[in-house]
Motif scaffolding. Structure first.
Motif, PDB file in Angstrom:
ATOM      1  N   GLU A  80      -2.182  -5.871  -3.012  1.00 30.55           N
ATOM      2  CA  GLU A  80      -2.341  -5.032  -1.820  1.00 30.55           C
ATOM      3  C   GLU A  80      -1.076  -5.025  -0.975  1.00 30.55           C
ATOM      4  O   GLU A  80      -0.742  -3.994  -0.363  1.00 30.55           O
ATOM      5  CB  GLU A  80      -3.529  -5.541  -0.991  1.00 30.55           C
ATOM      6  CG  GLU A  80      -4.872  -5.389  -1.662  1.00 30.55           C
ATOM      7  CD  GLU A  80      -5.216  -6.540  -2.602  1.00 30.55           C
ATOM      8  OE1 GLU A  80      -6.361  -6.551  -3.100  1.00 30.55           O
ATOM      9  OE2 GLU A  80      -4.353  -7.420  -2.846  1.00 30.55           O
ATOM     10  N   THR A  81      -0.384  -6.161  -0.911  1.00 26.36           N
ATOM     11  CA  THR A  81       0.874  -6.232  -0.166  1.00 26.36           C
ATOM     12  C   THR A  81       1.930  -5.370  -0.835  1.00 26.36           C
ATOM     13  O   THR A  81       2.647  -4.604  -0.179  1.00 26.36           O
ATOM     14  CB  THR A  81       1.365  -7.691  -0.084  1.00 26.36           C
ATOM     15  OG1 THR A  81       0.312  -8.506   0.425  1.00 26.36           O
ATOM     16  CG2 THR A  81       2.588  -7.816   0.804  1.00 26.36           C
ATOM     17  N   MET A  82       2.024  -5.486  -2.151  1.00 17.08           N
ATOM     18  CA  MET A  82       2.987  -4.667  -2.900  1.00 17.08           C
ATOM     19  C   MET A  82       2.680  -3.180  -2.747  1.00 17.08           C
ATOM     20  O   MET A  82       3.575  -2.372  -2.483  1.00 17.08           O
ATOM     21  CB  MET A  82       2.955  -5.046  -4.380  1.00 17.08           C
ATOM     22  CG  MET A  82       3.567  -6.380  -4.715  1.00 17.08           C
ATOM     23  SD  MET A  82       3.632  -6.564  -6.522  1.00 17.08           S
ATOM     24  CE  MET A  82       4.241  -8.253  -6.634  1.00 17.08           C
ATOM     25  N   ASN A  83       1.416  -2.824  -2.945  1.00 17.65           N
ATOM     26  CA  ASN A  83       1.046  -1.409  -2.882  1.00 17.65           C
ATOM     27  C   ASN A  83       1.424  -0.786  -1.545  1.00 17.65           C
ATOM     28  O   ASN A  83       1.968   0.332  -1.493  1.00 17.65           O
ATOM     29  CB  ASN A  83      -0.460  -1.251  -3.104  1.00 17.65           C
ATOM     30  CG  ASN A  83      -0.878  -1.551  -4.519  1.00 17.65           C
ATOM     31  OD1 ASN A  83      -0.053  -1.575  -5.434  1.00 17.65           O
ATOM     32  ND2 ASN A  83      -2.165  -1.798  -4.727  1.00 17.65           N
ATOM     33  N   THR A 132      -2.923   7.928   3.815  1.00 19.67           N
ATOM     34  CA  THR A 132      -2.715   7.001   2.704  1.00 19.67           C
ATOM     35  C   THR A 132      -2.332   5.622   3.224  1.00 19.67           C
ATOM     36  O   THR A 132      -2.867   4.597   2.767  1.00 19.67           O
ATOM     37  CB  THR A 132      -1.630   7.524   1.751  1.00 19.67           C
ATOM     38  OG1 THR A 132      -2.048   8.774   1.199  1.00 19.67           O
ATOM     39  CG2 THR A 132      -1.376   6.542   0.614  1.00 19.67           C
ATOM     40  N   ALA A 133      -1.418   5.569   4.197  1.00 15.20           N
ATOM     41  CA  ALA A 133      -1.027   4.290   4.785  1.00 15.20           C
ATOM     42  C   ALA A 133      -2.217   3.622   5.474  1.00 15.20           C
ATOM     43  O   ALA A 133      -2.366   2.397   5.441  1.00 15.20           O
ATOM     44  CB  ALA A 133       0.123   4.489   5.773  1.00 15.20           C
ATOM     45  N   THR A 134      -3.074   4.423   6.086  1.00 16.80           N
ATOM     46  CA  THR A 134      -4.277   3.897   6.733  1.00 16.80           C
ATOM     47  C   THR A 134      -5.202   3.245   5.712  1.00 16.80           C
ATOM     48  O   THR A 134      -5.743   2.153   5.942  1.00 16.80           O
ATOM     49  CB  THR A 134      -5.018   5.022   7.474  1.00 16.80           C
ATOM     50  OG1 THR A 134      -4.173   5.537   8.513  1.00 16.80           O
ATOM     51  CG2 THR A 134      -6.322   4.538   8.076  1.00 16.80           C
ATOM     52  N   ARG A 135      -5.389   3.893   4.583  1.00 17.77           N
ATOM     53  CA  ARG A 135      -6.232   3.317   3.520  1.00 17.77           C
ATOM     54  C   ARG A 135      -5.633   2.012   2.997  1.00 17.77           C
ATOM     55  O   ARG A 135      -6.364   1.060   2.695  1.00 17.77           O
ATOM     56  CB  ARG A 135      -6.386   4.314   2.375  1.00 17.77           C
ATOM     57  CG  ARG A 135      -7.158   5.575   2.720  1.00 17.77           C
ATOM     58  CD  ARG A 135      -7.442   6.388   1.484  1.00 17.77           C
ATOM     59  NE  ARG A 135      -8.010   7.693   1.815  1.00 17.77           N
ATOM     60  CZ  ARG A 135      -7.427   8.862   1.552  1.00 17.77           C
ATOM     61  NH1 ARG A 135      -6.268   8.893   0.932  1.00 17.77           N
ATOM     62  NH2 ARG A 135      -8.018   9.983   1.890  1.00 17.77           N
ATOM     63  N   LEU A 136      -4.311   1.960   2.914  1.00 23.26           N
ATOM     64  CA  LEU A 136      -3.647   0.751   2.450  1.00 23.26           C
ATOM     65  C   LEU A 136      -3.785  -0.381   3.465  1.00 23.26           C
ATOM     66  O   LEU A 136      -3.824  -1.558   3.089  1.00 23.26           O
ATOM     67  CB  LEU A 136      -2.174   1.053   2.151  1.00 23.26           C
ATOM     68  CG  LEU A 136      -1.955   1.952   0.925  1.00 23.26           C
ATOM     69  CD1 LEU A 136      -0.505   2.431   0.861  1.00 23.26           C
ATOM     70  CD2 LEU A 136      -2.336   1.227  -0.362  1.00 23.26           C
ATOM     71  N   GLU A 137      -3.881  -0.026   4.747  1.00 24.74           N
ATOM     72  CA  GLU A 137      -4.160  -1.034   5.775  1.00 24.74           C
ATOM     73  C   GLU A 137      -5.555  -1.631   5.566  1.00 24.74           C
ATOM     74  O   GLU A 137      -5.743  -2.847   5.656  1.00 24.74           O
ATOM     75  CB  GLU A 137      -4.074  -0.419   7.172  1.00 24.74           C
ATOM     76  CG  GLU A 137      -2.665  -0.298   7.726  1.00 24.74           C
ATOM     77  CD  GLU A 137      -2.110  -1.649   8.197  1.00 24.74           C
ATOM     78  OE1 GLU A 137      -2.798  -2.677   8.070  1.00 24.74           O
ATOM     79  OE2 GLU A 137      -0.983  -1.649   8.697  1.00 24.74           O
ATOM     80  N   SER A 138      -6.533  -0.784   5.308  1.00 22.75           N
ATOM     81  CA  SER A 138      -7.894  -1.274   5.059  1.00 22.75           C
ATOM     82  C   SER A 138      -7.917  -2.193   3.845  1.00 22.75           C
ATOM     83  O   SER A 138      -8.605  -3.230   3.847  1.00 22.75           O
ATOM     84  CB  SER A 138      -8.845  -0.098   4.832  1.00 22.75           C
ATOM     85  OG  SER A 138      -9.010   0.658   6.016  1.00 22.75           O
ATOM     86  N   PHE A 157      -5.551  -4.032   2.855  1.00 21.38           N
ATOM     87  CA  PHE A 157      -4.918  -5.295   3.238  1.00 21.38           C
ATOM     88  C   PHE A 157      -5.924  -6.221   3.919  1.00 21.38           C
ATOM     89  O   PHE A 157      -5.958  -7.421   3.656  1.00 21.38           O
ATOM     90  CB  PHE A 157      -3.728  -5.003   4.158  1.00 21.38           C
ATOM     91  CG  PHE A 157      -2.740  -6.136   4.248  1.00 21.38           C
ATOM     92  CD1 PHE A 157      -1.827  -6.364   3.239  1.00 21.38           C
ATOM     93  CD2 PHE A 157      -2.708  -6.961   5.361  1.00 21.38           C
ATOM     94  CE1 PHE A 157      -0.902  -7.405   3.318  1.00 21.38           C
ATOM     95  CE2 PHE A 157      -1.795  -7.998   5.458  1.00 21.38           C
ATOM     96  CZ  PHE A 157      -0.890  -8.222   4.429  1.00 21.38           C
ATOM     97  N   TRP A 158      -6.763  -5.671   4.794  1.00 21.33           N
ATOM     98  CA  TRP A 158      -7.837  -6.471   5.392  1.00 21.33           C
ATOM     99  C   TRP A 158      -8.768  -6.988   4.293  1.00 21.33           C
ATOM    100  O   TRP A 158      -9.158  -8.157   4.294  1.00 21.33           O
ATOM    101  CB  TRP A 158      -8.673  -5.633   6.360  1.00 21.33           C
ATOM    102  CG  TRP A 158      -8.082  -5.181   7.642  1.00 21.33           C
ATOM    103  CD1 TRP A 158      -8.241  -3.942   8.200  1.00 21.33           C
ATOM    104  CD2 TRP A 158      -7.302  -5.926   8.599  1.00 21.33           C
ATOM    105  NE1 TRP A 158      -7.603  -3.874   9.416  1.00 21.33           N
ATOM    106  CE2 TRP A 158      -7.015  -5.076   9.687  1.00 21.33           C
ATOM    107  CE3 TRP A 158      -6.811  -7.230   8.616  1.00 21.33           C
ATOM    108  CZ2 TRP A 158      -6.276  -5.469  10.784  1.00 21.33           C
ATOM    109  CZ3 TRP A 158      -6.059  -7.641   9.710  1.00 21.33           C
ATOM    110  CH2 TRP A 158      -5.797  -6.776  10.777  1.00 21.33           C
ATOM    111  N   GLN A 159      -9.146  -6.092   3.389  1.00 18.97           N
ATOM    112  CA  GLN A 159     -10.094  -6.461   2.346  1.00 18.97           C
ATOM    113  C   GLN A 159      -9.534  -7.559   1.456  1.00 18.97           C
ATOM    114  O   GLN A 159     -10.294  -8.407   0.956  1.00 18.97           O
ATOM    115  CB  GLN A 159     -10.465  -5.229   1.509  1.00 18.97           C
ATOM    116  CG  GLN A 159     -11.632  -5.456   0.570  1.00 18.97           C
ATOM    117  CD  GLN A 159     -12.913  -5.825   1.304  1.00 18.97           C
ATOM    118  OE1 GLN A 159     -13.234  -5.237   2.340  1.00 18.97           O
ATOM    119  NE2 GLN A 159     -13.643  -6.803   0.783  1.00 18.97           N
ATOM    120  N   MET A 160      -8.230  -7.544   1.260  1.00 21.49           N
ATOM    121  CA  MET A 160      -7.582  -8.603   0.487  1.00 21.49           C
ATOM    122  C   MET A 160      -7.909  -9.974   1.072  1.00 21.49           C
ATOM    123  O   MET A 160      -8.188 -10.929   0.341  1.00 21.49           O
ATOM    124  CB  MET A 160      -6.068  -8.406   0.487  1.00 21.49           C
ATOM    125  CG  MET A 160      -5.267  -9.570  -0.063  1.00 21.49           C
ATOM    126  SD  MET A 160      -3.601  -9.604   0.599  1.00 21.49           S
ATOM    127  CE  MET A 160      -3.897  -9.853   2.362  1.00 21.49           C
TER     128      MET A 160
END
Length: 230
Positions: free
Chosen positions: A110-113, A206-212, A214-217
């Motif tokens: 998730e961090t990489m993505n 897309t960046a917003t989804r990647l933030e979510s 990151f939380w889920q990680m």
């Protein structure tokens, strides 16, 4: 602050994805003080690695800007991140996580993505594209901090995450966020944001989804063997 201008439009167009991010279960558990510490520790180590790449993104942003005032604004954000890293290390230490331990942690997918997406947008697009990719993190954390601080469901007394909440609801942090929103508005006017809204909205969402993600990680790490020992 969050509802007006170009940023407000992008935030609104993110729709349910934005709510999924700022009201994520990880965030709600932070406010209630019920988040498992293993999840928070995983988040802390990955957030350090995340910040390193975001500093790179702001250095790239400065190189894409045209005027000295614009470059100063981007450099201020870069310097804030670089200055924050030692503080982040100290905060991790208070949770029993040392900097050598952080350095040994591999980057989560998730961090990489997330970070590579932002950097790719920066390399393939212009300064406006990159700013839009950065904003869900920059301004989203301020909104989350403010929401938590003002929520009747948030428990501050005895909450191990109270200092984290206060940090992102701090006036100094808000000043930096406002400067970033102002820079976005300026660059957006300069580079035709209104004619590019479909593309910019896709980047922001897309960046917003990647933030979510990151939380889920952090939540997913509760049962993971990769979590640092308590």
């Amino acid at each position: 602050m969050f509802d007006t201008g170009l940023y407000g439009q992008l935030r609104q167009q993110a729709g349910s994805d934005w709510l999924d991010y700022v009201e994520h279960s990880f965030v709600q558990q932070l406010g209630a003080g019920t988040l498992p510490q293993a999840a928070f520790r995983r988040y802390l180590t990955q957030d350090y690695l995340f910040l390193v790449h975001f500093a790179r993104a702001y250095a790239l942003l400065a190189s894409k800007l045209r005027t000295l005032p614009e470059m100063r604004a981007a450099s201020a954000s870069l310097n804030a991140i670089v200055s924050e890293l030692p503080l982040h290390v100290a905060y991790c230490a208070s949770w029993g996580i040392t900097e050598p331990e952080i350095a040994l942690q591999p980057e989560a997918a998730e961090t990489m993505n997330y970070t590579r997406y932002v950097l790719d947008i920066g390399h393939s697009g212009d300064a406006l594209d990159l700013l839009v990719a950065l904003m869900p993190c920059v301004a989203g954390y301020a909104e989350i901090g403010l929401n938590l601080l003002n929520s009747p469901l948030t428990v501050m007394e005895g909450n191990p995450y109270a200092s984290w909440i206060r940090n992102y609801a701090d006036e100094g942090y808000f000043a930096g966020v406002q400067a970033s929103i102002d820079l976005l508005e300026h660059i957006g006017n300069q580079r035709g944001a209104e004619k590019r809204m479909a593309e910019l909205s896709e980047i922001f969402t897309t960046a917003t989804r990647l933030e979510s993600a990151f939380w889920q990680m952090g939540l997913n790490a509760i049962d993971s063997a990769a979590v640092l020992p308590a």
